[in-house]
Design an enzyme around this catalytic site. Structure first.
Site, PDB file in Angstrom:
ATOM      1  N   ARG A  87     -13.423  -9.269   0.518  1.00  0.00           N
ATOM      2  CA  ARG A  87     -11.812  -9.108   0.471  1.00  0.00           C
ATOM      3  C   ARG A  87     -10.833 -10.348   0.899  1.00  0.00           C
ATOM      4  NH1 ARG A  87     -10.178  -3.797   0.602  1.00  0.00           N
ATOM      5  NH2 ARG A  87      -8.215  -4.727   0.055  1.00  0.00           N
ATOM      6  N   HIS A 125      -7.440   0.850  -6.522  1.00  0.00           N
ATOM      7  CA  HIS A 125      -7.467  -0.259  -5.495  1.00  0.00           C
ATOM      8  C   HIS A 125      -8.179  -1.340  -6.145  1.00  0.00           C
ATOM      9  CE1 HIS A 125      -7.767  -1.717  -1.625  1.00  0.00           C
ATOM     10  NE2 HIS A 125      -8.499  -0.671  -1.157  1.00  0.00           N
ATOM     11  N   GLN A 148      -9.953  -4.073  -3.892  1.00  0.00           N
ATOM     12  CA  GLN A 148     -11.239  -3.697  -3.482  1.00  0.00           C
ATOM     13  C   GLN A 148     -12.193  -3.896  -4.574  1.00  0.00           C
ATOM     14  OE1 GLN A 148     -12.525  -2.375  -0.189  1.00  0.00           O
ATOM     15  NE2 GLN A 148     -14.069  -2.963  -1.349  1.00  0.00           N
ATOM     16  N   ASP A 177     -18.357   6.191  -1.733  1.00  0.00           N
ATOM     17  CA  ASP A 177     -16.885   6.181  -0.914  1.00  0.00           C
ATOM     18  C   ASP A 177     -16.853   7.523  -0.217  1.00  0.00           C
ATOM     19  OD1 ASP A 177     -14.474   5.241   0.246  1.00  0.00           O
ATOM     20  OD2 ASP A 177     -13.360   5.339  -1.726  1.00  0.00           O
ATOM     21  N   ARG A 231       0.991  -1.258   0.083  1.00  0.00           N
ATOM     22  CA  ARG A 231       0.016   0.076  -0.092  1.00  0.00           C
ATOM     23  C   ARG A 231       0.804   1.239   0.020  1.00  0.00           C
ATOM     24  NH1 ARG A 231      -5.696   0.966   3.448  1.00  0.00           N
ATOM     25  NH2 ARG A 231      -6.235  -0.206   1.850  1.00  0.00           N
ATOM     26  N   CYS A 255     -16.989   0.617   0.476  1.00  0.00           N
ATOM     27  CA  CYS A 255     -15.629  -0.216   0.329  1.00  0.00           C
ATOM     28  C   CYS A 255     -15.318  -0.064   2.086  1.00  0.00           C
ATOM     29  CB  CYS A 255     -14.653   0.352  -0.371  1.00  0.00           C
ATOM     30  SG  CYS A 255     -13.967   1.998  -0.114  1.00  0.00           S
TER      31      CYS A 255
HETATM   32  N1   CP Z   1     -11.365  -0.475   1.841  1.00  0.00           N
HETATM   33  C1   CP Z   1     -10.115  -0.745   2.540  1.00  0.00           C
HETATM   34  O1   CP Z   1      -9.185  -0.886   1.622  1.00  0.00           O
HETATM   35  O2   CP Z   1      -9.932  -0.702   3.825  1.00  0.00           O
HETATM   36  P1   CP Z   1      -8.834  -0.281   4.567  1.00  0.00           P
HETATM   37  O3   CP Z   1      -8.240   1.052   4.384  1.00  0.00           O
HETATM   38  O4   CP Z   1      -9.182  -0.540   6.018  1.00  0.00           O
HETATM   39  O5   CP Z   1      -7.697  -1.455   4.181  1.00  0.00           O
END
Ligand code: CP
Length: 306
Positions: free
Chosen positions: A291, A128, A131, A224, A101, A263
């Site tokens: 996920r 992402h 997701q 979102d 990330r 998400c």
């Molecule tokens: N939706 C998502 O990626 O959540 P986090 O930031 O908690 O990983």
């Protein structure tokens, strides 16, 4: 020895591969425990905090018989100036896969360039894809088909979640209807990528500013968060986005059996109301759980390759 495959965006996989992955996800969800990644290690670099992504990858590796290492960037010499390339080169000599990330998508590409093992995008500023996979898998579970369905997205049209969902919908023949304020609409480069896939899959993309138009007759309504503390235009966003709130009134324009996705994390009372996120049409908890299942399928597909 097969060539290394990474997953930086959904377009790294073909439609046939994605379809197979969803089938594998269904099996994994039914039979969650195996030893298929026994003695494999996953390095997980996180420049930002995470609840869902971190925990689902970590638990996923355990359930597959492997092991995951959480590496906050402050735990690495990245924090004191070692390059991404050198970090990647060294790390990929120890582990069998890297989940990252990272804010800047170009940095993720750099990390992948120097890695000898598969790299999975755990979210960049631009994409992402994990997701988006969970979102589409959740839709498939509930609606049983994908082609011909319409996903409406209301809110920020220029973020990583929207970008990946838009492109994946276009890849898979799912119509996409976006409503966002003009200045927070999807970028032209993302839109042109998505349009090329939509032309191939036979789906349509509608871009607009009116949330009611976007949501009318939709099968799925997604949203979102509007902003985060790192956004320089946070105050402007907070003034601009309220007409895009996903509330009961707006949801009533969608099909009666439309499902709601978010998400997470959600800012309740801002982009989504309690009665919608906790309502009968909400699929957000399945979406979050999925996920884990889709990422396990991805791990098996990418790390299980000989
Ligand atoms: N939706 C998502 O990626 O959540 P986090 O930031 O908690 O990983």
């Amino acid at each position: 020895m097969k060539q290394k495959r990474s997953f930086l965006t959904t377009t790294d996989l073909t439609v046939a591969e994605i379809t197979r992955l969803f089938r594998l996800t269904q099996q994994i969800k039914k039979y969650p425990i195996s030893q298929r990644l026994r003695q494999k290690s996953l390095g997980m670099i996180f420049q930002q905090s995470s609840t869902r992504t971190r925990i689902s990858f970590e638990v996923g590796m355990t359930q597959l018989g492997g092991h995951a290492l959480y590496l906050n960037q402050n735990d690495l010499k990245l924090a004191t100036g070692e390059t991404i390339g050198d970090t990647s080169h060294v790390l990929s000599g120890y582990v069998d896969g890297i989940v990252a990330r990272i804010f800047n998508h170009e940095d993720l590409i750099e990390l992948d360039r120097y890695s000898q093992v598969p790299v999975i995008n755990a979210m960049t500023n631009d994409y992402h894809p994990c997701q988006a996979f969970a979102d589409i898998f959740t839709i498939l579970e509930k609606k049983v088909r994908l082609k011909g369905l319409t996903v409406a997205f209301v809110g920020d049209g220029d973020n990583n979640v929207t970008n990946s969902l838009l492109i994946l919908c276009a890849q898979l023949g799912v119509n996409f209807s976006l409503a966002s304020p003009q200045k927070y609409s999807v970028t032209t480069s993302i839109l042109s990528q998505a349009k090329a896939f939509a032309k191939k899959s036979g789906s349509y993309i509608r871009i607009g500013t009116d949330p009611r138009v976007a949501v009318t007759n939709a099968d799925v309504v997604a949203t979102d968060i509007w902003t985060s503390p790192d956004k320089p235009d946070m105050q402007d966003r907070l003034r601009t986005f309220p007409p895009y709130q996903l509330n009961k009134k707006l949801l009533s324009f969608a099909k009666k059996d439309a499902m709601v996705l978010h998400c997470l994390p959600a800012h309740r009372g801002m982009e989504i109301t309690d009665e919608v996120i906790d309502g009968a049409q909400s699929a957000v908890w399945d979406e979050a759980e999925n996920r884990l299942h889709v990422q396990k399928a991805l791990l098996l597909y990418l790390l299980g390759r000989k």
